[in-house]
Design a protein around this motif. Structure first.
Motif, PDB file in Angstrom:
ATOM      1  N   LYS A  21       0.829  -1.202   0.000  1.00 34.86           N
ATOM      2  CA  LYS A  21       0.000   0.000   0.000  1.00 34.86           C
ATOM      3  C   LYS A  21       0.869   1.261   0.000  1.00 34.86           C
ATOM      4  N   MET A  22       1.952   1.213   0.764  1.00 33.20           N
ATOM      5  CA  MET A  22       2.872   2.358   0.799  1.00 33.20           C
ATOM      6  C   MET A  22       3.608   2.511  -0.532  1.00 33.20           C
ATOM      7  N   ALA A  23       4.036   1.406  -1.112  1.00 36.09           N
ATOM      8  CA  ALA A  23       4.859   1.457  -2.323  1.00 36.09           C
ATOM      9  C   ALA A  23       4.068   1.863  -3.559  1.00 36.09           C
ATOM     10  N   TYR A  24       2.789   1.538  -3.598  1.00 35.22           N
ATOM     11  CA  TYR A  24       2.013   1.797  -4.807  1.00 35.22           C
ATOM     12  C   TYR A  24       0.833   2.730  -4.582  1.00 35.22           C
ATOM     13  N   GLY A  25       0.710   3.271  -3.375  1.00 32.53           N
ATOM     14  CA  GLY A  25      -0.383   4.191  -3.073  1.00 32.53           C
ATOM     15  C   GLY A  25      -0.150   5.549  -3.722  1.00 32.53           C
ATOM     16  N   HIS A  26      -1.207   6.160  -4.182  1.00 32.59           N
ATOM     17  CA  HIS A  26      -1.083   7.449  -4.866  1.00 32.59           C
ATOM     18  C   HIS A  26      -0.889   8.607  -3.907  1.00 32.59           C
ATOM     19  N   ARG A  31       9.275   9.707  -0.373  1.00 34.39           N
ATOM     20  CA  ARG A  31      10.343   9.057   0.387  1.00 34.39           C
ATOM     21  C   ARG A  31       9.868   7.754   1.013  1.00 34.39           C
ATOM     22  N   LEU A  32       8.617   7.713   1.507  1.00 35.72           N
ATOM     23  CA  LEU A  32       8.089   6.472   2.073  1.00 35.72           C
ATOM     24  C   LEU A  32       7.823   5.434   0.989  1.00 35.72           C
ATOM     25  N   ARG A  33       7.417   5.897  -0.188  1.00 34.22           N
ATOM     26  CA  ARG A  33       7.186   4.999  -1.309  1.00 34.22           C
ATOM     27  C   ARG A  33       8.492   4.297  -1.702  1.00 34.22           C
TER      28      ARG A  33
END
Length: 193
Positions: A21-26, A31-33
């Motif tokens: 969710k963090m990696a692909y959330g809009h 930086r968190l992505r």
């Protein structure tokens, strides 16, 4: 020179779902992505060098976030607390200078028609509000609340002898939420009446 082995990563199913969710959330910060993507690549068993090539990050950056996740899990991906410089002035001091700016200079015994920032700084020092304060600091405090006593006709709200204890009580209420910033003009004014 021996090559350091990468920390093994084995996130739980809940952690993996949160990382995706963090990696692909809009709405996730960039930086968190990036940090989540590094951990997800590491969970697939990829080397740090390969992750660095695929993400375009430096090898040390990949190593840092992989290591922090291995040590602390998801909380390890957040920024660490930084100490920073301690505040030079308390919110109460800023509020007292703002209250002074909202009074006529004649009420303070100053022989000028309108306040300027250097005059406010001098008066704050004379009254013992602060031991040393610059005109630019006073200008910054006033700008936060859009106060311009040198441009406007006097729109005064009075501060009585009990201003300091009342302001301290109100600012203590806001202090945990403000983290060093002063409260807005309207909120403090409404509480002090």
């Amino acid at each position: 020179m021996p090559v350091r082995t990468a920390c093994p990563i084995a996130p739980s199913a809940a952690e993996r779902a949160r990382l995706k969710k963090m990696a692909y959330g809009h709405k996730t910060e960039h930086r968190l992505r990036v940090r989540a993507q590094v951990v997800l690549h590491a969970a697939r068993g990829r080397s740090n060098a390969r992750i660095a090539r695929e993400t375009g990050l430096h090898l040390d950056t990949v190593r840092r976030w992989r290591g922090r996740f291995a040590q602390a899990g998801l909380p390890g991906l957040k920024d660490r607390q930084r100490c920073g410089r301690p505040a030079s002035f308390t919110p109460l001091q800023a509020a007292e200078v703002k209250a002074l700016a909202c009074q006529l200079p004649a009420e303070s015994g100053v022989p000028i028609s309108r306040w300027s920032c250097p005059e406010l700084a001098r008066e704050a020092i004379q009254r013992g509000i602060a031991t040393l304060v610059s005109a630019s600091t006073v200008r910054r405090w006033l700008a936060r609340d859009s106060l311009k006593p040198w441009q406007h006709r006097s729109w005064i709200f009075l501060t009585g002898p009990g201003f300091r204890p009342k302001a301290a009580r109100v600012l203590d209420l806001y202090n945990p939420y403000l983290a060093g910033r002063t409260a807005g003009r309207g909120r403090v004014r409404d509480q002090l009446r």
